[in-house]
Enzyme design. Structure first.
Site, short mmCIF file in Angstrom:
data_model
loop_
_atom_site.label_atom_id
_atom_site.label_comp_id
_atom_site.label_asym_id
_atom_site.label_seq_id
_atom_site.Cartn_x
_atom_site.Cartn_y
_atom_site.Cartn_z
N GLU A 82 49.27 47.76 36.00
CA GLU A 82 49.10 48.92 35.15
C GLU A 82 48.90 50.11 36.09
O GLU A 82 48.03 50.08 36.96
CB GLU A 82 47.86 48.73 34.26
CG GLU A 82 47.72 49.83 33.26
CD GLU A 82 46.48 49.69 32.37
OE1 GLU A 82 45.82 48.64 32.42
OE2 GLU A 82 46.20 50.66 31.65
N ARG B 164 41.20 34.76 39.33
CA ARG B 164 41.20 36.08 39.92
C ARG B 164 40.45 36.01 41.25
O ARG B 164 39.51 35.25 41.41
CB ARG B 164 40.52 36.97 38.88
CG ARG B 164 39.83 38.20 39.27
CD ARG B 164 39.26 38.88 38.01
NE ARG B 164 40.32 39.36 37.17
CZ ARG B 164 40.83 40.61 37.25
NH1 ARG B 164 40.36 41.47 38.11
NH2 ARG B 164 41.80 40.97 36.47
N LYS C 72 39.67 48.21 39.31
CA LYS C 72 40.21 49.56 39.49
C LYS C 72 39.29 50.61 38.88
O LYS C 72 39.12 51.68 39.43
CB LYS C 72 41.61 49.65 38.86
CG LYS C 72 42.70 49.11 39.76
CD LYS C 72 44.06 49.25 39.13
CE LYS C 72 44.23 48.24 38.03
NZ LYS C 72 45.58 48.23 37.45
#
Ligand code: ATP
Ligand code: MG
Length: 594
Positions: free
Chosen positions: A70, A294, A304
């Site tokens: 993204e 992850r 982020k």
């Protein structure tokens, strides 16, 4: 519609793909890996799934993956794990990988991030086949939404976001149907069309999938497919005021690109039934979602949103601050793409979430830099040494080995003269036990120079040693043992004072002092765990003259100190160096103990 000749890659819709120069030779696939028989290579559960699918010819022998960032921030080392997996697996099986920007949130996304993401992926050593944006598919997604409405599988809801949450139920209680759930097809079609036309304010209506308000999986309790958002999009401008949710964009985008194996992190496991539901109801290409763990790293934040907070609050100098775990940060710090790829390959993938030691990442950085970084001499905390019996005004060019790990790197000349700098740490007026470096009466080797013996010191008013006087033995030129076979217990590095280049050195420690920076006391956020000593700027460093014009990004081992990388802040004749990593390898010790 575009196709690449001679390749099985599929281009969705009439989107014109942006092709890379390196199309034909994609990626960092290693020759050795490609030549070994598939079964013989180290595997992981995802690779096993692919091997199995190839065996059963599930996708006609094709492997198509994608990396779907993204564009709302810069990539970090966690993304590197996903990138290595997405590109690495496709490359191994002669497949293809698309870079697809998941840009369904117009408010948070920016072109700046798109560009930095592309730069970072390339820097890591990967070339995408197709470059796409989820926004490329907005028209198709709208058509599919209409198709679901017509099939009685989607409806326009007038409940607010809060009401939707209230109606959703809990883990133990089923949800309640929205009073708008049973609108007629015609009414739904008309309302959805009016949503698109901009007739309603933000948040006043949604389009929802009609699945099961009693499902044990929340994601199936009539998930929202579209929301109203009068916001300008970085690519589609003001064309849309309704935007698809991630869940109504991701799987369909995969499907449009004929992605065979769609890897994502474990938090999407519960979304998989929904991913599959849309594919089934729309009757489109069945991409397969596979979840993996992850990456979490000790002393590191990999989110982020939180990294953006550090930038916005000025806690770091920017996204590329060398203390940041972003790819731009660690690149500036001096980490190599090879080291990161080796690290990602070593940590592998699994189905359970844990934390990897930051020391392990640093170990791979050292291992790679040890092989490739030329050696140089630099003094970070200088102490003047005067060799009283060395001729004034004489300079000798001493031969220094550029890289003991790589004979082909050759040697260079380093000037030696009467006045030198050594590290303050390499001298003690009163040496503690087991301290073998320079002290009054003690002889040591100056690397590539001579044996010197300390004869006296000069002190300032405060009683601190500011100058050390020595004599040298001319028979030890090059730092070799003298004919009498005398030995010394210590070798130290040095820089000729007259020839030294003044430099700034930036010494980094972990950005956070807590192993888990998210562990905080009540009322505090993760910034409370920032390490106040994460940056130390040394403005009085002295470098050997060969480093005067080091180009930004060039990496060296400063002997006995660590690996350093020239920073873009360097000016000609006034270099700035970042310490990439110190020499001491705590991970190797941890490994040994195991
Ligand atoms: P963040 O929480 O940092 O914002 P994200 O998952 O929202 O991360 P995306 O841009 O959506 O970031 O991620 C792109 C891809 O990278 C996804 O497939 C995601 O699963 C993967 N990814 C993100 N963070 C990690 C991580 N820490 N470890 C492994 N893969 C990750
Ligand atoms: Mg995300």
């Amino acid at each position: 519609m575009s196709y690449i000749v001679g390749s099985a890659i599929f281009w969705p819709l009439d989107v014109e793909p942006v092709l890379n120069d390196a199309m034909s030779t994609s990626n960092a696939r290693t020759e050795a890996a490609a030549n070994a028989p598939a079964e013989a290579r180290p595997s992981n559960f995802i690779r096993d799934i692919i091997l199995d699918d190839l065996k059963t010819n599930k996708y006609g022998g094709r492997v198509q993956t994608r990396f779907p960032p993204e564009p709302n921030g810069h990539l970090h080392i966690g993304h590197a794990k996903a990138i290595c997996l997405d590109f690495g697996l496709a490359a191994e099986f002669a497949g293809h990988t698309n870079l697809r920007f998941d840009d369904t949130n117009p408010e948070k996304e920016e072109t700046e991030y798109v560009e930095s993401i592309m730069e970072d992926v390339k820097w890591l050593g990967f070339q995408w086949d197709g470059l796409f944006y989820a926004s490329d598919y907005f028209d198709q997604l709208y058509t599919w939404a209409v198709q679901l409405i017509k099939a009685g599988k989607a409806y326009v809801d007038d409940l607010s976001a809060d009401e939707i949450r209230q109606y959703r139920g809990t883990l133990t209680e089923p949800g309640k149907d929205s009073p708008y759930r049973n609108r007629s097809l015609e009414e739904n079609l008309a309302l959805f069309e009016r949503m698109r036309a901009g007739e309603f304010p933000d948040g006043s209506r949604t389009l929802r999938a009609k699945i099961d308000m009693a499902s044990p999986n929340f994601n199936l309790r009539d998930p929202v497919m579209y929301r109203i958002l009068h916001a300008e999009h970085h690519r589609t401008g003001n064309k849309w005021c309704i935007y698809p949710m991630y869940d109504f964009a991701h799987g369909q985008s995969d499907s449009l690109e004929r992605v065979t194996h769609s890897m994502c992190t474990l938090e999407f496991e519960d979304h998989r039934p929904l991913y599959n539901w849309f594919i089934k109801e729309l009757g489109i290409f069945p991409s397969q979602q596979i979840e993996f763990d992850r990456l979490n790293l000790t002393y590191t934040i990999l989110s982020k949103r939180k990294l953006l907070q550090l930038v916005r609050e000025g806690r770091v100098s920017g996204w590329d601050d060398p203390r940041m775990p972003t790819l731009s940060g660690i690149r500036r710090r001096g980490y190599t793409p090879e080291a990161i790829r080796n690290f990602c390959s070593a940590i592998g993938v699994s189905k359970t979430t844990g934390s990897i030691e930051l020391a392990m990442l640093e170990h791979f950085v050292r291992e790679d830099l040890n092989k490739r970084a030329p050696r140089a001499m630099a003094v970070l905390h200088p102490l003047k040494v005067v060799i009283d019996n060395y001729p004034k005004n004489q300079t000798e060019e001493m031969d220094a080995v550029n890289n003991p790990e790589d004979p082909s790197a050759g040697t260079r000349k380093v000037p030696f003269a009467r006045e030198l700098y050594i590290e303050q740490d390499d001298f003690r007026e009163v040496p503690p036990p087991k301290y073998f470096r320079l002290s009054p009466g003690r002889e040591v080797r100056l690397r590539y120079g001579y044996f010197v013996t300390c004869t006296s010191v000069v002190k300032n008013d405060k009683g601190e040693v500011v100058e050390v006087h020595c004599t040298y033995d001319p028979e030890t030129r090059g730092g070799n043992s003298p004919p009498d076979g005398r030995k010394v217990k210590s070798t130290i590095h040095w820089v000729s004072a007259a020839h030294a280049v003044d430099a700034e050195a930036r010494i980094y420690e972990n950005l956070f002092s807590k192993e888990d920076p998210n562990q905080t006391a009540e009322g505090e956020d993760f910034t409370a765990n920032l390490n106040p000593n994460s940056l130390e700027v040394l403005t009085d460093a002295k470098l050997e003259p060969s480093l005067a014009n080091a180009t930004p990004g060039s990496r060296y081992q400063f002997e006995r100190l660590g690996y350093f990388c020239a920073d873009p802040d360097s000016a000609p004749g006034k270099p700035v160096f970042n310490r990439t990593v110190a020499l001491k390898d705590s991970w190797a010790r941890i490994e040994k103990r195991k």
